[in-house]
Design a protein around this motif. Structure first.
Motif, PDB file in Angstrom:
ATOM      1  N   LYS A 107       0.835  -1.206   0.000  1.00 30.64           N
ATOM      2  CA  LYS A 107       0.000   0.000   0.000  1.00 30.64           C
ATOM      3  C   LYS A 107       0.870   1.257   0.000  1.00 30.64           C
ATOM      4  CE  LYS A 107      -4.129  -1.862   2.269  1.00 30.64           C
ATOM      5  NZ  LYS A 107      -4.975  -1.824   3.499  1.00 30.64           N
ATOM      6  N   GLU A 110       2.312   1.782  -3.441  1.00 31.41           N
ATOM      7  CA  GLU A 110       1.319   2.323  -4.373  1.00 31.41           C
ATOM      8  C   GLU A 110       1.138   3.827  -4.163  1.00 31.41           C
ATOM      9  OE1 GLU A 110      -2.125  -0.001  -3.596  1.00 31.41           O
ATOM     10  OE2 GLU A 110      -1.329  -1.817  -4.539  1.00 31.41           O
ATOM     11  N   VAL A 111       1.152   4.254  -2.909  1.00 31.58           N
ATOM     12  CA  VAL A 111       1.030   5.683  -2.599  1.00 31.58           C
ATOM     13  C   VAL A 111       2.198   6.453  -3.204  1.00 31.58           C
ATOM     14  CG1 VAL A 111       1.133   7.389  -0.728  1.00 31.58           C
ATOM     15  CG2 VAL A 111      -0.376   5.404  -0.531  1.00 31.58           C
ATOM     16  N   GLN A 115       2.322   9.460  -5.874  1.00 32.88           N
ATOM     17  CA  GLN A 115       2.995  10.699  -5.493  1.00 32.88           C
ATOM     18  C   GLN A 115       4.012  11.083  -6.571  1.00 32.88           C
ATOM     19  OE1 GLN A 115       4.853  10.492  -1.641  1.00 32.88           O
ATOM     20  NE2 GLN A 115       5.148  12.693  -1.484  1.00 32.88           N
ATOM     21  N   LEU A 133      -1.541  12.553  -0.659  1.00 37.41           N
ATOM     22  CA  LEU A 133      -0.751  11.324  -0.756  1.00 37.41           C
ATOM     23  C   LEU A 133       0.351  11.299   0.290  1.00 37.41           C
ATOM     24  CD1 LEU A 133      -0.581  11.114  -4.637  1.00 37.41           C
ATOM     25  CD2 LEU A 133      -1.635   9.396  -3.142  1.00 37.41           C
ATOM     26  N   GLU A 136      -1.274  10.285   3.402  1.00 40.02           N
ATOM     27  CA  GLU A 136      -1.592   8.862   3.396  1.00 40.02           C
ATOM     28  C   GLU A 136      -0.348   8.014   3.667  1.00 40.02           C
ATOM     29  OE1 GLU A 136      -3.898   5.303   2.935  1.00 40.02           O
ATOM     30  OE2 GLU A 136      -4.210   7.354   3.654  1.00 40.02           O
ATOM     31  N   PHE A 137       0.787   8.413   3.114  1.00 37.22           N
ATOM     32  CA  PHE A 137       2.031   7.681   3.383  1.00 37.22           C
ATOM     33  C   PHE A 137       2.328   7.692   4.882  1.00 37.22           C
ATOM     34  CE2 PHE A 137       6.616   7.481   4.072  1.00 37.22           C
ATOM     35  CZ  PHE A 137       6.965   6.351   3.338  1.00 37.22           C
TER      36      PHE A 137
END
Length: 216
Positions: A107, A110-111, A115, A133, A136-137
């Motif tokens: 995951k 993917e972030v 980015q 993003l 989210e990381f």
């Protein structure tokens, strides 16, 4: 018992007002009355009153004679929060390196791909996407520490400095460097190297702090 619909509306009003305060739409010292907010948001005064109460508890607003006064987040507040993040976030990364799962690593990868995609466009219109993003990381990093305390404290701090973080990611050079730092942290997590993950995360937060003070 509170009506669930009222609670849901109050949550939405809280999220909107918190964002508008943190991103500087409402300036420090500005007075926000319940009537004004009710009209601007198109809701009754009851959810506004509940949201304002919560924002006062968060010390983003304070009660005044003519309404709530915006406190917001000062530069000094932000620097203090970065200092706290330096210690806590690096420790969270060290724990995450020991406990992170393959699914969580995927995951995070993917972030970073997304980015990289938006940073590569070098378009100011993508600043919000890059910031989200980035958030989210970091959220996934905190979650991988497997500690509710680390997650809750760090997520709150990260959210509250969003005004300055948006300015940071709007700087293309800083955005590129931040992505490289994220990629290095992810590599340490993939290697389950706790000491390296901790070192790189501390460096990342320090660089973000330095970048913010340079812009000020």
């Amino acid at each position: 018992m509170k009506d669930h619909k009222s609670v849901s509306i109050a949550d939405g009003v809280f999220d909107r007002l918190e964002k508008d305060i943190l991103t500087g739409k409402y300036k420090r010292g500005e007075v926000l009355s319940e009537i004004r907010l009710s009209n601007e948001l198109g809701v009754s005064r009851t959810p506004v009153r509940e949201a304002v109460r919560r924002l006062q508890q968060e010390q983003l607003l304070e009660e005044g004679p003519r309404g709530s006064v915006v406190l917001g987040i000062s530069l000094e507040d932000t620097l203090d929060m970065y200092d706290i993040r330096l210690d806590l976030e690096s420790k969270a990364a060290g724990r995450a390196a020991e406990r992170i799962s393959s699914e969580e690593l995927n995951k995070m990868g993917e972030v970073l791909e997304l980015q990289s995609f938006y940073i590569g466009k070098n378009d100011a219109d993508n600043a919000d996407k890059i910031r989200n993003l980035d958030s989210e990381f970091h959220r996934l990093l905190y979650k991988a520490s497997d500690s509710r305390v680390f997650y809750n404290v760090l997520s709150t701090l990260h959210r509250k400095i969003s005004k300055f973080r948006k300015a940071s990611v709007s700087n293309h050079g800083r955005a590129v460097n931040s992505l490289k730092e994220h990629e290095a942290i992810l590599q340490a997590l993939q290697n389950h190297d706790s000491a390296e993950a901790e070192r790189l995360t501390r460096l990342h937060v320090q660089n973000a702090r330095d970048s913010m003070t340079e812009m000020e």
